[in-house]
Design a protein around this motif. Structure first.
Motif, PDB file in Angstrom:
ATOM      1  N   LYS A  64      72.366  53.084  35.617  1.00 35.40           N
ATOM      2  CA  LYS A  64      73.207  52.882  36.799  1.00 35.40           C
ATOM      3  C   LYS A  64      73.832  51.495  36.787  1.00 35.40           C
ATOM      4  CE  LYS A  64      73.116  52.985  41.868  1.00 35.40           C
ATOM      5  NZ  LYS A  64      72.265  53.188  43.074  1.00 35.40           N
ATOM      6  N   GLU A  65      73.044  50.485  36.440  1.00 33.61           N
ATOM      7  CA  GLU A  65      73.555  49.117  36.391  1.00 33.61           C
ATOM      8  C   GLU A  65      74.646  48.993  35.337  1.00 33.61           C
ATOM      9  OE1 GLU A  65      69.510  46.640  37.722  1.00 33.61           O
ATOM     10  OE2 GLU A  65      69.970  46.996  35.609  1.00 33.61           O
ATOM     11  N   PHE A  66      74.442  49.660  34.198  1.00 43.17           N
ATOM     12  CA  PHE A  66      75.430  49.588  33.117  1.00 43.17           C
ATOM     13  C   PHE A  66      76.780  50.125  33.576  1.00 43.17           C
ATOM     14  CE2 PHE A  66      77.801  51.494  29.641  1.00 43.17           C
ATOM     15  CZ  PHE A  66      77.858  50.450  28.725  1.00 43.17           C
ATOM     16  N   THR A 182      76.888  38.531  35.160  1.00 42.64           N
ATOM     17  CA  THR A 182      78.054  37.792  34.683  1.00 42.64           C
ATOM     18  C   THR A 182      78.096  37.771  33.158  1.00 42.64           C
ATOM     19  OG1 THR A 182      78.073  36.366  36.644  1.00 42.64           O
ATOM     20  CG2 THR A 182      79.209  35.545  34.686  1.00 42.64           C
ATOM     21  N   GLY A 183      76.946  37.516  32.528  1.00 41.06           N
ATOM     22  CA  GLY A 183      76.883  37.478  31.070  1.00 41.06           C
ATOM     23  C   GLY A 183      77.275  38.798  30.445  1.00 41.06           C
ATOM     24  N   TYR A 184      76.720  39.893  30.965  1.00 41.11           N
ATOM     25  CA  TYR A 184      77.048  41.218  30.425  1.00 41.11           C
ATOM     26  C   TYR A 184      78.531  41.535  30.601  1.00 41.11           C
ATOM     27  CZ  TYR A 184      72.325  42.886  29.330  1.00 41.11           C
ATOM     28  OH  TYR A 184      71.097  43.077  28.754  1.00 41.11           O
ATOM     29  N   MET A 185      79.088  41.223  31.773  1.00 39.92           N
ATOM     30  CA  MET A 185      80.502  41.513  32.016  1.00 39.92           C
ATOM     31  C   MET A 185      81.396  40.715  31.079  1.00 39.92           C
ATOM     32  SD  MET A 185      81.169  42.140  36.083  1.00 39.92           S
ATOM     33  CE  MET A 185      80.849  40.433  36.513  1.00 39.92           C
ATOM     34  N   LEU A 186      81.049  39.460  30.836  1.00 41.63           N
ATOM     35  CA  LEU A 186      81.856  38.629  29.952  1.00 41.63           C
ATOM     36  C   LEU A 186      81.866  39.176  28.526  1.00 41.63           C
ATOM     37  CD1 LEU A 186      80.838  35.050  31.194  1.00 41.63           C
ATOM     38  CD2 LEU A 186      83.058  36.161  31.487  1.00 41.63           C
ATOM     39  N   ILE A 187      80.689  39.566  28.019  1.00 44.08           N
ATOM     40  CA  ILE A 187      80.615  40.086  26.648  1.00 44.08           C
ATOM     41  C   ILE A 187      81.360  41.408  26.532  1.00 44.08           C
ATOM     42  CG2 ILE A 187      79.084  40.997  24.868  1.00 44.08           C
ATOM     43  CD1 ILE A 187      79.036  37.980  25.048  1.00 44.08           C
ATOM     44  N   MET A 188      81.110  42.334  27.462  1.00 44.75           N
ATOM     45  CA  MET A 188      81.800  43.629  27.427  1.00 44.75           C
ATOM     46  C   MET A 188      83.310  43.438  27.525  1.00 44.75           C
ATOM     47  SD  MET A 188      79.478  46.054  29.901  1.00 44.75           S
ATOM     48  CE  MET A 188      77.716  46.230  29.663  1.00 44.75           C
ATOM     49  N   GLY A 189      83.736  42.601  28.466  1.00 45.33           N
ATOM     50  CA  GLY A 189      85.159  42.375  28.655  1.00 45.33           C
ATOM     51  C   GLY A 189      85.809  41.732  27.450  1.00 45.33           C
TER      52      GLY A 189
END
Length: 308
Positions: A64-66, A182-189
């Motif tokens: 869900k978080e992903f 924030t870290g996950y969003m930056l890497i994915m983006g």
């Protein structure tokens, strides 16, 4: 942590974010914008994970978080950074910084639409003032709507996309540390932006072959100080003093963007920019709900019984 220290941290973050508009303007004039942005955001994301790893805050996402983080990243990183970097190639850092100041106001409007927030007369007044402020800036010297800069429109889309991402982020922040998110969003983006750059800018990687030490200092300062550390400190401050008090400092962001554009790029600050800034400033304070929240806190303190 004392509030004075938190306020000092927020003040530092606003300086970094305001000057980062100037830094981004410099970078997109020397590198291909999408490729440069993808690499800059990737460095930011890796910096966040490095810091969080030391703090022992890294963990895997639930399914869900992903989903929320992925779509939040599409708005917050991909759309926001794509239109920001592209827009700054076609408008001034001064205009860009002022339009970005609408972030809290647009977030408040979207909260009313999607989260059922109450739209009071004070907020309506703030929304009207904010729209008036950005309209003055966008239409200044353009000869009306037909002459509006495409860059200004892109910057507006950029901050609108970021505001939309905050609605998604709010839904997942109850279970996930905002700094890790924030870290996950930056890497994915960054990964998505890089694939976009391969199609849009085939020579993008080659454009990064620049031996200017000063330019690379700006690149890494933007990536690590402004984006990585800046977002971590701001998100941490929200947890200490609340979103309303932290958002008040966002009003300093366009001011420092103006200062940075004037000092480092030699852009002229005209009366129309000052007028637009003042309208946006009051618009954000009233329209974001920050004024009402702080007013309620003051009233509660005044009504508290005095201990004997």
């Amino acid at each position: 942590m004392k509030k004075q220290r938190i306020y000092f941290i927020l003040f530092f973050v606003m300086i970094a974010w305001g000057f980062n508009v100037t830094a981004t303007k410099v970078l997109v004039e020397n590198f291909m914008p999408v490729t440069m942005t993808a690499l800059r955001i990737f460095v930011s994301g890796m910096s966040v994970f490095f810091i969080l790893f030391i703090m022992k805050k890294v963990r895997l996402l639930t399914k869900k978080e992903f989903i929320y983080v992925f779509f939040g990243g599409l708005f917050n990183v991909v759309a926001h950074q794509y239109y920001l970097s592209t827009g700054l190639t076609q408008t001034t850092a001064t205009n860009g910084g002022l339009i970005l100041g609408l972030g809290p106001l647009l977030t408040a409007i979207l909260s009313v639409i999607f989260l059922g927030s109450v739209l009071t007369s004070v907020r309506v007044a703030g929304i009207v003032m904010g729209i008036a402020g950005v309209s003055i800036i966008v239409f200044q010297g353009s000869g009306g709507i037909d002459g509006v800069s495409v860059g200004d429109v892109y910057i507006f889309i950029s901050i609108l996309a970021q505001a939309a991402s905050f609605i998604l982020i709010k839904k997942v922040s109850e279970t996930l540390d905002p700094r890790l998110m924030t870290g996950y969003m930056l890497i994915m983006g960054a990964v998505i932006l890089f694939f976009i750059s391969l199609f849009k800018e085939p020579e993008g990687i080659a454009s990064m072959a620049n031996d200017s030490v000063g330019l690379w200092v700006v690149f890494f300062a933007s990536a690590i100080i402004a984006t990585a550390i800046g977002h971590m400190l701001y998100n941490g401050a929200i947890g200490k003093v609340g979103a309303a008090e932290a958002s008040m400092f966002l009003n300093l962001n366009p001011f420092f963007a103006l200062v940075g554009a004037a000092i480092f790029l030699g852009e002229n600050i005209e009366v129309v920019h000052i007028l637009g800034f003042i309208l946006i400033l009051f618009g954000v304070v009233l329209g974001s709900g920050a004024f009402e929240e702080i007013y309620r806190k003051v009233k509660r303190k005044q009504n508290m019984p005095i201990a004997k």
